[in-house]
Design a protein around this motif. Structure first.
Motif, PDB file in Angstrom:
ATOM      1  N   ASP A 124      20.925  10.489   2.980  1.00 36.31           N
ATOM      2  CA  ASP A 124      21.774  11.565   3.505  1.00 36.31           C
ATOM      3  C   ASP A 124      21.640  11.754   5.017  1.00 36.31           C
ATOM      4  O   ASP A 124      22.599  12.119   5.689  1.00 36.31           O
ATOM      5  N   ILE A 125      20.460  11.494   5.581  1.00 38.96           N
ATOM      6  CA  ILE A 125      20.283  11.702   7.030  1.00 38.96           C
ATOM      7  C   ILE A 125      21.082  10.646   7.806  1.00 38.96           C
ATOM      8  O   ILE A 125      21.693  10.933   8.837  1.00 38.96           O
ATOM      9  N   HIS A 126      21.117   9.417   7.267  1.00 45.43           N
ATOM     10  CA  HIS A 126      21.941   8.361   7.895  1.00 45.43           C
ATOM     11  C   HIS A 126      23.412   8.800   7.864  1.00 45.43           C
ATOM     12  O   HIS A 126      24.129   8.732   8.859  1.00 45.43           O
ATOM     13  N   GLN A 161      11.925  12.732  10.598  1.00 46.10           N
ATOM     14  CA  GLN A 161      11.853  11.568  11.502  1.00 46.10           C
ATOM     15  C   GLN A 161      11.990  10.288  10.684  1.00 46.10           C
ATOM     16  O   GLN A 161      11.028   9.544  10.492  1.00 46.10           O
ATOM     17  N   SER A 162      13.182  10.052  10.183  1.00 48.31           N
ATOM     18  CA  SER A 162      13.437   8.892   9.326  1.00 48.31           C
ATOM     19  C   SER A 162      13.553   7.615  10.163  1.00 48.31           C
ATOM     20  O   SER A 162      14.341   7.546  11.106  1.00 48.31           O
ATOM     21  N   VAL A 163      12.774   6.617   9.769  1.00 51.78           N
ATOM     22  CA  VAL A 163      12.807   5.317  10.460  1.00 51.78           C
ATOM     23  C   VAL A 163      14.203   4.700  10.316  1.00 51.78           C
ATOM     24  O   VAL A 163      14.849   4.307  11.291  1.00 51.78           O
ATOM     25  N   THR A 303       2.105   5.333   5.842  1.00 53.18           N
ATOM     26  CA  THR A 303       2.263   5.350   4.384  1.00 53.18           C
ATOM     27  C   THR A 303       2.128   3.941   3.795  1.00 53.18           C
ATOM     28  O   THR A 303       1.595   3.782   2.701  1.00 53.18           O
ATOM     29  N   ASP A 304       2.568   2.937   4.534  1.00 48.98           N
ATOM     30  CA  ASP A 304       2.553   1.576   3.978  1.00 48.98           C
ATOM     31  C   ASP A 304       1.140   0.991   3.883  1.00 48.98           C
ATOM     32  O   ASP A 304       0.953  -0.081   3.300  1.00 48.98           O
ATOM     33  N   ILE A 305       0.154   1.675   4.473  1.00 43.55           N
ATOM     34  CA  ILE A 305      -1.241   1.210   4.396  1.00 43.55           C
ATOM     35  C   ILE A 305      -2.047   2.043   3.400  1.00 43.55           C
ATOM     36  O   ILE A 305      -3.172   1.704   3.041  1.00 43.55           O
ATOM     37  N   THR A 325       2.271  11.693   1.877  1.00 44.94           N
ATOM     38  CA  THR A 325       3.223  12.774   2.190  1.00 44.94           C
ATOM     39  C   THR A 325       4.644  12.276   2.460  1.00 44.94           C
ATOM     40  O   THR A 325       5.545  13.081   2.633  1.00 44.94           O
ATOM     41  N   ILE A 326       4.845  10.961   2.524  1.00 43.52           N
ATOM     42  CA  ILE A 326       6.190  10.467   2.870  1.00 43.52           C
ATOM     43  C   ILE A 326       7.006  10.175   1.602  1.00 43.52           C
ATOM     44  O   ILE A 326       8.175  10.537   1.512  1.00 43.52           O
ATOM     45  N   TRP A 327       6.397   9.503   0.627  1.00 45.79           N
ATOM     46  CA  TRP A 327       7.107   9.121  -0.594  1.00 45.79           C
ATOM     47  C   TRP A 327       6.505   9.839  -1.803  1.00 45.79           C
ATOM     48  O   TRP A 327       5.302  10.079  -1.837  1.00 45.79           O
ATOM     49  N   LEU A 369       5.774  -3.250  -3.396  1.00 46.22           N
ATOM     50  CA  LEU A 369       5.231  -4.155  -2.373  1.00 46.22           C
ATOM     51  C   LEU A 369       3.788  -3.817  -1.968  1.00 46.22           C
ATOM     52  O   LEU A 369       2.884  -4.651  -2.075  1.00 46.22           O
ATOM     53  N   ARG A 370       3.565  -2.606  -1.477  1.00 49.89           N
ATOM     54  CA  ARG A 370       2.227  -2.280  -0.956  1.00 49.89           C
ATOM     55  C   ARG A 370       1.230  -2.037  -2.088  1.00 49.89           C
ATOM     56  O   ARG A 370       0.029  -2.278  -1.927  1.00 49.89           O
ATOM     57  N   GLY A 371       1.730  -1.539  -3.228  1.00 48.75           N
ATOM     58  CA  GLY A 371       0.864  -1.408  -4.392  1.00 48.75           C
ATOM     59  C   GLY A 371       0.408  -2.789  -4.842  1.00 48.75           C
ATOM     60  O   GLY A 371      -0.755  -2.992  -5.232  1.00 48.75           O
TER      61      GLY A 371
END
Ligand code: EPU
Length: 417
Positions: A124-126, A161-163, A303-305, A325-327, A369-371
């Motif tokens: 939605d932010i996009h 602050q969406s990447v 978050t990815d780490i 806190t991100i996902w 992926l990261r899991g």
């Protein structure tokens, strides 16, 4: 279907060379179509997300040359077509064709993007940002149609602050009329990499890497070159692995500043490592102190780490907390870690990790992926044999993972089952 087989408990020594950042490459590749002509991207990681994006470019009639890690994209004869579900679903970053095609063609038809199952992942932010630039957006079932007679620069405030939204709005606004200012922009190093590429094409972007990015629209963009910056998440994953299994393991081709959120935590735990100009040497460390980590937007703890880090926390002496806190859904790997002997309980989006606990190889499943990367670390540290299914998740984002690890002494293979 692919399965990874790991014989654990071997010391890892030698050098792991870090490749180009997945989350930068997956935006640089679609960004290339904004320039008519042949653009060149160096240091592109050999991951399946790259191949999925190339398939979309080929659908759009772009000419592709891939030699080693150099990708040449000629979009001179681009034909605007519907990007169907079978292509857009293969990865999250297919959504960057929204911003890139809207910028170039002022018209896009694309099905909803795919990606790891780590949360609801709305866009939605996009969409609100594209609307602010003057695009009209309609949806038909799972398909988005974006169109504009003209994109007009404006002030856009992102409510998070969406990447992805920050990058997509940079892509769309480079060819807009007038000036766009993105407020509360994401500040990732990858965003600076994309802005540098667009500026090399003739765009006028300032402030990338800060929370306020200004884009002065230009009439057209020309072909350009860029090198993908090193993957701080791949580097972080192997650094964590080195803290468990390393014998002077060298993680090379890194930008140490980009890893500071992780290295400061490793220091707090007592991990034995040395930071040099473009590499880190890490050793397996005993008597690790328990810590708390909370994932945050960049430059906070990534978050990815978080998931790879949770494996290291199983070896700390005491109770550690991993708060995501991100996902909403980044705990998919926990049942597998517990099956291997970890003592982790999950409450909402927080994992409470009691350690140290020995880990033992068994059959586990990569849920994302990261899991999946977390399970690779656990398998390499554990005693016995670990078999990981659904390895495709891991291959989306870690290039040549089995050969990179084999080179430093791991016993690891991937087979078709
Ligand atoms: N969000 C919204 N609406 C939006 C966009 C995002 O509510 O329109 C929410 C998301 O649901 C999430 C948060 O905002 O809760 C962050 O989302 P963001 O847009 O920043 O994430 P993304 O761009 O979809 C990229 C990476 C992710 C990484 C995040 C955060 C790519 C392709 N993906 O995702 O990478 O976790 O930024 O750093 O660049 C990964 O590599 O494993 C991975 C998931």
């Amino acid at each position: 279907m692919k399965q990874m087989i790991i014989e654990g408990n071997h010391e890892l020594k030698g050098t792991i060379e870090i490749g180009g950042a997945k989350n930068s490459a997956v935006a640089l590749i679609p960004a290339s179509i904004l320039a008519k002509g042949k653009s060149i991207i160096h240091n592109v990681p050999n991951i399946s997300d790259r191949d999925a994006l190339i398939d979309i470019l080929e659908l759009l009639n772009c000419k592709i040359e891939l030699e080693g890690d150099t990708l040449k994209i000629d979009s001179t004869n681009l034909t605007n077509k519907l990007i169907g579900a079978s292509l857009s679903n293969r990865l999250r970053a297919s959504y960057y064709f929204m911003g890139a095609l809207l910028g170039r063609e002022k018209y896009v038809e694309i099905h909803i993007p795919g990606g790891c199952n780590i949360g609801s992942r709305p866009i939605d932010i996009h969409i609100d940002g594209f609307k602010a630039l003057g695009a009209k957006i309609t949806t038909e079932k799972d398909k988005f149609i974006l169109q504009a007679d003209e994109l007009i620069g404006t002030d856009i405030y992102l409510r998070f602050q969406s990447v992805g939204a920050t990058i997509n709005l940079m892509l769309a606004s480079t060819l807009a009329t007038g000036t766009t200012v993105i407020h509360n922009a994401a500040m990732e190093a990858e965003i600076e990499n994309i802005a540098e590429y667009l500026n090399n094409m003739g765009a006028k972007i300032t402030g990338a890497g800060t929370s306020e990015i200004t884009i002065v629209g230009v009439k057209e963009l020309h072909e350009a070159e860029i090198s993908v910056l090193p993957d701080r998440i791949e580097a972080g994953t192997y650094l964590i692995l080195g803290a468990l299994c390393g014998d002077n393991l060298c993680i090379k081709n890194i930008i140490p500043n980009h890893l500071e959120a992780l290295t400061s935590k490793l220091k707090e735990m007592g991990v034995n490592f040395t930071i040099n100009k473009d590499n880190i040497i890490v050793n397996k460390t005993k008597n690790l102190k328990p810590i708390n980590i909370k994932t945050l937007v960049y430059p906070g703890f990534p978050t990815d780490i978080g998931q790879p880090m949770s494996v290291l926390l199983t070896q700390c002496h005491g109770t550690s907390l991993f708060e995501e806190t991100i996902w909403e859904n980044r705990m998919g790997h926990v049942p597998s870690l517990n099956k291997m002997g970890a003592n982790i309980s999950v409450s909402g989006t927080t994992a409470i990790i009691e350690g140290p606990t020995p880990l033992t190889g068994t059959e586990v499943v990569a849920t994302d992926l990261r899991g999946g990367a977390a399970l690779v670390i656990a398998g390499l540290f554990a005693s016995g044999t670990t078999k990981i299914t659904d390895v495709e998740h891991i291959l989306r984002g870690y290039e040549n993972i089995a050969s990179k690890l084999t080179k430093v002494g791991a016993k690891i293979s991937i087979i078709e089952i």
